[in-house]
Scaffold this active site. Sequence first.
Site: not given
Length: 443
Positions: A54, A57, A114
């Site tokens: 993640s 991101k 997230s």
Amino acid sequence: MGMFARAAATGFVACLVLGLARETAAANPTIVVDAASGKVLEAHDATRPWYPASLSKLMTLYTVFKALKDGRVDGGMPIAISPRAARQAPSRMGYPVGTMITIDDALKMLVVHSANDIAVALAEGVSGSVDNFAAEMNANAKALGMAQSYWVNPNGLPDPRQVTSARDMALVADAIITQFPQYDQLFRIQTIRSGDSVLRTHNALVYRYPGTDGMKTGFTCAAGFNVVATATRNGRKLITVVMGAPTPKERTNQAVALFESNYDNQGGGLFTSAPLAAQLPASAYAAAPDMRDIACNRKRGGDAAAESEDTAEVLPGKAQEASAASPLLTSWTVAPPVEVGPYVGPRRPLFKLPNTPILADLPARSTTKQARAKAGAETAAGYAETSKGMAMPSQLTDPKLNKGRKNLKKLATEKTAGKKVKPAAHAKPPAKPSRHKKHHPDS
């Protein structure tokens, strides 16, 4: 115990924790960068290819920030949860297909929770499709000098092609800090509320390590536990990246140890003052390692449960255990949640996506669970997913419905011209009028 004895004991424990964390850190890539100068203060295998999970991101955020700056979208613009977005694995917000959210709220959900479904919604809303958005991510990464990075999706769910490095993640963090300072507060949000749900950030450093002001954690079985963290002390901001820690606790302790050992470090001539992208040599490793046996040997469900398992670090029940592990972390102080949720503004058409028709008006969304479920079910019935993953109303793509519209238009035109028109073969005969009109007030 006297004051000096307590101080000495605390200092000894702190040094022990720092030493143990630094020994663990030697097994996985790390980097510490001075945000003001871009100088690398400490690095270990910082250019080694690694799965970002993640942390992807952050690249998604940078790409959305650029689109906002260029005026292609605006923060109050609503975007839709498409079927593709709704199918993403956890962590996710879980809104029904067709739910509308503003880009501003989407950014908060992306940073704090997230949310993988929100990442896809942002990609489709900004660039028209995930593939187009990934191409923008790669173009931006190249412009920033991210030599080890390649992107195929906006959320970091497992894909062997999606790789980065600790140095590259420091680059994008530094770019966000320097190019988009107006979004600093976004990374400091600790909790969000959507309807009845209160969601806390996966990054324990934000509310437990003094001075932390961002940024993002990431986890998959293949990547291990990653974090890009920023913290400021006495006006000096540092960027610390930890890749592939074996547990969330060790990830936090490694980051704390790296911050503590580098706040007074001015570089010492170890690295040059050249731009960050040019300071470290390329890694001898050609591919990213798979951390599954280390990071997930105690887990069930593998990558499908990946990102959601970060929450183990921030549950209140773990506070005492985490405090004992690192005396450098303070007690838990969590700020009130920031409200986010489905779009509840006036009815308005969606913005025009590239090479697609403008979507029809959609009703305002309610924050209640029942209303969201009903509205999502109604809207989902009118959505179809094209080969590119775009969510579009099915009436724009259904040939039967379009044929029916043409027939209706033809009938209306011929009637206006005074022609007698035979009903279509498949048309139903008109209903016979009732003899009892008093029972049919609408007749």
